[in-house]
Design a protein around this motif. Structure first.
Motif, short mmCIF file in Angstrom:
data_model
loop_
_atom_site.label_atom_id
_atom_site.label_comp_id
_atom_site.label_asym_id
_atom_site.label_seq_id
_atom_site.Cartn_x
_atom_site.Cartn_y
_atom_site.Cartn_z
N ASP A 93 0.85 -1.19 0.00
CA ASP A 93 0.00 0.00 0.00
C ASP A 93 0.89 1.24 0.00
OD1 ASP A 93 -2.38 -1.46 0.10
OD2 ASP A 93 -2.26 -1.64 2.27
N LEU A 94 0.46 2.25 -0.75
CA LEU A 94 1.16 3.52 -0.81
C LEU A 94 0.24 4.56 -0.20
CD1 LEU A 94 2.39 3.14 -4.49
CD2 LEU A 94 3.66 2.59 -2.41
N HIS A 95 0.68 5.14 0.91
CA HIS A 95 -0.17 6.04 1.69
C HIS A 95 0.27 7.49 1.48
CE1 HIS A 95 -2.83 7.12 4.98
NE2 HIS A 95 -1.87 7.91 5.41
N PHE A 96 -0.67 8.33 1.07
CA PHE A 96 -0.40 9.75 0.89
C PHE A 96 -0.76 10.49 2.18
CE2 PHE A 96 -0.61 8.25 -3.38
CZ PHE A 96 0.23 9.07 -4.10
N PRO A 97 -0.02 11.55 2.52
CA PRO A 97 -0.29 12.28 3.77
C PRO A 97 -1.73 12.77 3.92
CG PRO A 97 1.80 12.98 2.83
CD PRO A 97 1.17 12.05 1.83
N LEU A 98 -2.41 13.08 2.83
CA LEU A 98 -3.78 13.58 2.94
C LEU A 98 -4.82 12.46 3.05
CD1 LEU A 98 -3.64 16.55 0.41
CD2 LEU A 98 -3.58 16.65 2.90
N GLY A 99 -4.36 11.22 3.13
CA GLY A 99 -5.30 10.12 3.36
C GLY A 99 -5.52 9.19 2.19
N LEU A 100 -5.16 9.61 0.99
CA LEU A 100 -5.33 8.73 -0.18
C LEU A 100 -4.41 7.52 -0.03
CD1 LEU A 100 -6.40 8.23 -3.12
CD2 LEU A 100 -4.37 9.45 -3.89
N PRO A 134 2.69 18.53 -7.00
CA PRO A 134 2.55 17.60 -8.11
C PRO A 134 3.71 16.64 -8.36
CG PRO A 134 3.10 19.76 -8.94
CD PRO A 134 2.97 19.89 -7.45
N TYR A 135 4.82 16.80 -7.64
CA TYR A 135 5.99 15.97 -7.92
C TYR A 135 6.24 14.95 -6.81
CZ TYR A 135 7.02 19.30 -11.60
OH TYR A 135 6.93 20.07 -12.72
N LEU A 136 6.75 13.78 -7.22
CA LEU A 136 7.11 12.74 -6.27
C LEU A 136 8.46 13.07 -5.66
CD1 LEU A 136 6.52 9.85 -5.13
CD2 LEU A 136 7.88 8.99 -7.02
N ALA A 137 8.49 13.15 -4.33
CA ALA A 137 9.76 13.40 -3.64
C ALA A 137 10.40 12.08 -3.24
CB ALA A 137 9.54 14.28 -2.42
N GLY A 138 9.59 11.04 -3.08
CA GLY A 138 10.15 9.74 -2.73
C GLY A 138 9.20 8.96 -1.83
N PHE A 139 9.68 7.81 -1.39
CA PHE A 139 8.89 6.92 -0.53
C PHE A 139 9.61 6.76 0.80
CE2 PHE A 139 8.15 5.59 -4.92
CZ PHE A 139 6.77 5.61 -4.99
N GLU A 140 8.83 6.51 1.83
CA GLU A 140 9.41 6.27 3.16
C GLU A 140 8.70 5.09 3.78
OE1 GLU A 140 9.52 8.37 7.56
OE2 GLU A 140 8.62 9.45 5.89
N TRP A 141 9.49 4.22 4.41
CA TRP A 141 8.92 3.10 5.14
C TRP A 141 9.10 3.38 6.62
CZ3 TRP A 141 11.39 -1.22 7.83
CH2 TRP A 141 10.46 -2.18 8.24
N ASP A 142 7.99 3.48 7.34
CA ASP A 142 8.03 3.74 8.78
C ASP A 142 7.35 2.57 9.48
OD1 ASP A 142 7.96 4.67 11.35
OD2 ASP A 142 6.86 6.52 10.90
N LYS A 143 8.17 1.66 10.02
CA LYS A 143 7.60 0.46 10.63
C LYS A 143 6.77 0.78 11.86
CE LYS A 143 11.84 -0.65 13.13
NZ LYS A 143 12.95 -1.57 13.24
N ILE A 151 4.97 5.45 2.90
CA ILE A 151 4.45 6.82 2.88
C ILE A 151 5.00 7.48 1.61
CG2 ILE A 151 4.43 9.04 4.07
CD1 ILE A 151 5.13 7.32 6.66
N VAL A 152 4.13 8.11 0.85
CA VAL A 152 4.52 8.79 -0.37
C VAL A 152 4.75 10.26 -0.04
CG1 VAL A 152 3.85 9.38 -2.74
CG2 VAL A 152 3.12 7.21 -1.75
N HIS A 153 5.94 10.75 -0.36
CA HIS A 153 6.24 12.17 -0.14
C HIS A 153 6.17 12.91 -1.46
CE1 HIS A 153 7.35 11.80 4.05
NE2 HIS A 153 8.03 10.71 3.74
N GLN A 154 5.59 14.11 -1.39
CA GLN A 154 5.44 14.93 -2.59
C GLN A 154 6.13 16.27 -2.37
OE1 GLN A 154 1.06 13.85 -2.11
NE2 GLN A 154 1.12 14.70 -4.17
N THR A 155 6.38 16.98 -3.47
CA THR A 155 7.02 18.28 -3.38
C THR A 155 6.38 19.22 -4.39
OG1 THR A 155 9.13 19.44 -3.54
CG2 THR A 155 8.86 17.56 -4.97
N LYS A 156 6.52 20.52 -4.13
CA LYS A 156 5.95 21.52 -5.04
C LYS A 156 6.74 21.61 -6.34
CE LYS A 156 3.82 25.11 -2.13
NZ LYS A 156 2.45 24.90 -2.43
#
Length: 175
Positions: A93-100, A134-143, A151-156
């Motif tokens: 699962d890829l989780h976006f900070p806003l809940g998606l 709109p841009y992908l900053a990267g992924f983070e795994w937080d156990k 967690i999907v990180h985005q950037t302006k």
């Protein structure tokens, strides 16, 4: 001729001689193939039970990919073939900070392309001005937060445009 004259042909015997319809064995084509289960690819829940930690390739952190464009637009296409996490998993699962939340799946191991395809599917109809980041900053795994998702990180801002030597020469010639 009666059954008494030919003892080998009796009514009981003749019934046996006619092949009865045999019960068909269940068709073997109905079960799942085991070949689709690639060796070394795990179910993420099994990794959680065994407390096997996930590792992300560093290349996923610098794609500069715009979420509403096809993954094939990435400059360095070689990273699309990399597994998203190590050890490889069948789905994550890829989780976006806003809940998606979107799920990337691949029975042979989720690749960076599988993840970007799943994200793109959610964002392809969005216009640029509808997205704050709109841009992908990267992924983070937080156990601590969730063992089974990233967690999907985005950037302006996207990546800085790379200027080639040719364009620098043209700029000098024009000056």
């Amino acid at each position: 001729m009666s059954a008494a004259e030919h003892p080998e042909l009796s009514k009981v015997d003749s019934a046996i001689a006619i092949p009865a319809k045999e019960e068909k064995a269940p068709d073997k084509g109905k079960h799942r193939r085991t070949s689709s289960q690639t060796e070394g690819v795990y179910n993420i829940k099994d990794l959680e039970e065994k407390k096997i930690e996930l590792k992300l390739p560093i290349e996923t952190q610098k794609t500069g990919w715009k979420l509403n464009t096809p993954p094939s637009t990435i400059e360095d296409r070689d990273i699309l073939k990399l597994h998203l996490v190590n050890p490889p998993v069948k789905k994550i699962d890829l989780h976006f900070p806003l809940g998606l939340e979107v799920t990337a799946r691949n029975m042979k191991g989720v690749t960076v392309k599988d993840a970007l395809d799943a994200i793109y599917k959610q964002f392809k109809k969005k216009a640029d001005d509808e997205m704050d980041m709109p841009y992908l900053a990267g992924f983070e795994w937080d156990k601590e937060e969730s063992w089974t998702s990233l967690i999907v990180h985005q950037t302006k801002n996207g990546p800085k445009p790379v200027t080639s030597k040719k364009s620098k020469k043209k700029d000098k010639e024009e000056a």
